[in-house]
Design an enzyme around this catalytic site. Sequence first.
Site, PDB file in Angstrom:
ATOM      1  N   GLY A 257       0.844  -1.276  -0.008  1.00 45.41           N
ATOM      2  CA  GLY A 257      -0.018   0.039   0.098  1.00 45.41           C
ATOM      3  C   GLY A 257       0.764   1.213  -0.039  1.00 45.41           C
ATOM      4  O   GLY A 257       0.325   2.258   0.190  1.00 45.41           O
TER       5      GLY A 257
ATOM      6  N   GLU B 289      -5.705  -7.849 -11.574  1.00 40.62           N
ATOM      7  CA  GLU B 289      -5.883  -7.007 -10.521  1.00 40.62           C
ATOM      8  C   GLU B 289      -7.347  -6.204 -10.922  1.00 40.62           C
ATOM      9  O   GLU B 289      -8.128  -5.660 -10.207  1.00 40.62           O
ATOM     10  CB  GLU B 289      -4.743  -6.064 -10.746  1.00 40.62           C
ATOM     11  CG  GLU B 289      -4.785  -4.862  -9.501  1.00 40.62           C
ATOM     12  CD  GLU B 289      -3.512  -4.327  -9.127  1.00 40.62           C
ATOM     13  OE1 GLU B 289      -2.583  -4.945  -9.258  1.00 40.62           O
ATOM     14  OE2 GLU B 289      -3.622  -3.320  -8.388  1.00 40.62           O
TER      15      GLU B 289
ATOM     16  N   ASP C 259       2.556  -1.108 -13.783  1.00 38.95           N
ATOM     17  CA  ASP C 259       3.287  -1.704 -12.758  1.00 38.95           C
ATOM     18  C   ASP C 259       3.612  -3.061 -13.173  1.00 38.95           C
ATOM     19  O   ASP C 259       4.742  -3.629 -12.886  1.00 38.95           O
ATOM     20  CB  ASP C 259       2.373  -1.659 -11.643  1.00 38.95           C
ATOM     21  CG  ASP C 259       1.940  -0.572 -11.057  1.00 38.95           C
ATOM     22  OD1 ASP C 259       2.593   0.388 -11.635  1.00 38.95           O
ATOM     23  OD2 ASP C 259       0.941  -0.349 -10.416  1.00 38.95           O
TER      24      ASP C 259
HETATM   25  P1  ADP Z   1       0.582  -1.162  -3.641  1.00 43.97           P
HETATM   26  O1  ADP Z   1       0.544  -2.247  -4.959  1.00 43.97           O
HETATM   27  O2  ADP Z   1       0.955   0.101  -3.771  1.00 43.97           O
HETATM   28  O3  ADP Z   1       1.695  -1.824  -2.607  1.00 43.97           O
HETATM   29  P2  ADP Z   1      -2.201  -2.260  -3.579  1.00 43.97           P
HETATM   30  O4  ADP Z   1      -3.184  -1.690  -2.844  1.00 43.97           O
HETATM   31  O5  ADP Z   1      -2.371  -2.124  -5.004  1.00 43.97           O
HETATM   32  O6  ADP Z   1      -0.943  -1.398  -2.952  1.00 43.97           O
HETATM   33  O7  ADP Z   1      -1.817  -3.774  -3.103  1.00 43.97           O
HETATM   34  C1  ADP Z   1      -1.421  -3.952  -1.745  1.00 43.97           C
HETATM   35  C2  ADP Z   1      -2.347  -5.489  -1.566  1.00 43.97           C
HETATM   36  O8  ADP Z   1      -1.703  -6.333  -2.424  1.00 43.97           O
HETATM   37  C3  ADP Z   1      -2.413  -5.787  -0.148  1.00 43.97           C
HETATM   38  O9  ADP Z   1      -3.366  -5.205   0.583  1.00 43.97           O
HETATM   39  C4  ADP Z   1      -2.599  -7.350  -0.261  1.00 43.97           C
HETATM   40  O10 ADP Z   1      -3.996  -7.362  -0.635  1.00 43.97           O
HETATM   41  C5  ADP Z   1      -1.850  -7.559  -1.454  1.00 43.97           C
HETATM   42  N1  ADP Z   1      -0.680  -7.958  -1.248  1.00 43.97           N
HETATM   43  C6  ADP Z   1       0.828  -7.433  -1.658  1.00 43.97           C
HETATM   44  N2  ADP Z   1       1.857  -7.966  -1.305  1.00 43.97           N
HETATM   45  C7  ADP Z   1       1.486  -9.212  -0.574  1.00 43.97           C
HETATM   46  C8  ADP Z   1       1.927 -10.052   0.269  1.00 43.97           C
HETATM   47  N3  ADP Z   1       3.367 -10.126   0.301  1.00 43.97           N
HETATM   48  N4  ADP Z   1       1.137 -11.032   1.086  1.00 43.97           N
HETATM   49  C9  ADP Z   1      -0.079 -10.834   0.881  1.00 43.97           C
HETATM   50  N5  ADP Z   1      -0.678  -9.895   0.041  1.00 43.97           N
HETATM   51  C10 ADP Z   1      -0.038  -8.981  -0.556  1.00 43.97           C
HETATM   52 MG    MG Z   2      -0.830  -1.871  -6.500  1.00 42.96          MG
END
Ligand code: ADP
Ligand code: MG
Length: 408
Positions: A142, A183, A195
């Site tokens: 996030g 996504e 991305d």
């Molecule tokens: P960003 O891509 O900027 O980090 P997003 O909201 O698009 O933010 O994605 C974050 C979400 O991706 C998390 O809330 C989770 O649902 C999922 N996610 C990302 N990395 C992991 C991880 N290592 N384990 C589980 N879920 C993950």
């Molecule tokens: Mg993202």
Amino acid sequence: MSVSSSTRPRRLLPPVPDRALAENVTAAFTDAFDAAPQGVWIAPGRANIIGEHVDYVGGRVVPFALPYATAVAVRIRSDDVVRCTSTGPQQDWIGRAGDVGPGTPSGWAGYAAGVLWAMAYHESIARMPGADIAVTSTVPQGAGLSSSAALECAVALAVAELSGVATDDAGRAVLARDCATAENVVVGAATGLMDQSVSLRARRGHAMVLDCADGTVEHVAVDDVNPDLALMVINTNSPHRLVQGDYGRCRTLVEQACARVDREVLDGATEVDVQDVVDLATLGAHHLRRPLRHVLTEVRRVHAAVGRLRAADLAAVGPLLSASHRSLRDDLGVSSVELDSAVEAALGAGALGARMIGGGFGGSVLALVDAADTATVAEAVLRRAHDDGLPRPRFLAADCAAAARRVY
Ligand code: ADP
Ligand code: MG
């Protein structure tokens, strides 16, 4: 380009070597599933030098892969059971291939299982297989550094390699599309293709100029040709909330505004007066003026930045970063008090340029600094956040890293 150890601020989050990530995720897999995975794949998070909120209208963007990444250990199953476990705060998820589709599963498993579904949906693979998937990551979630794409791309590369699907650059372009579908459709986040493309197609030491209209890429050397400069990612620790509407609303405005303008003008190929185009194109639609002006000026900044990067003049990109930030803040309204605080503090401490990256509404800032100034800039950003009563930012190394890869 490097951040030398003497100038590296104490709080720089150290990247974790592939081997260590692979060991962690293999251990997580074995713990959860009591078996060995078929392999481990790693995909990086990303930062974006310039080109924000133009990807989904077919503009050019200039992202690069970060040395922070997500590792997945995967085993394809002979039945249709899908099991996902993460070393993050997320709960394990168990379901069946038939349970996965638009909107389900909700939550993080949508990013992992969603990729399997999307690959089958686009016929990259014959059918959605069952799979056991363990995940670990050094990409903050996030923070606008695309932990979501890193997760999707690691899974996609794993499934592609285990299924005999092409993973050369053309194959990776297809996988990026599949990940974006996961996504957009399964998770329901209206993000563009940037991305996933950079996580799968980047080149170490290079930024990647991606033409979002046709998916073509050009790799421009950044690190080796600018040894005295450093790119620095500042995670403001104010998570963005992309799924929750602001980004979608903004995107809709940008799309509506761009629909009123000829493609050649949007591409920046035609010399036009931006204000004239905005005035004409948004007659009777005042609310589209600023979104359109952002896109048209950002497209020009990208054009200028690509020229300067090709000339190995990263320093000259600095003012474009700062101008991009002002446009995102004032015309698009997607910045935040945390992002503005970090940008202003970095510039005040001598950064050559700084801007928010990602969709906005929180997340991270990219600053361009003299390598010798990284600690000074970091201290200034910390002090300013403290004075403003904001969360404590964290600093990440931003050398241009390699694309998604198999570890074993
Ligand atoms: P960003 O891509 O900027 O980090 P997003 O909201 O698009 O933010 O994605 C974050 C979400 O991706 C998390 O809330 C989770 O649902 C999922 N996610 C990302 N990395 C992991 C991880 N290592 N384990 C589980 N879920 C993950
Ligand atoms: Mg993202």
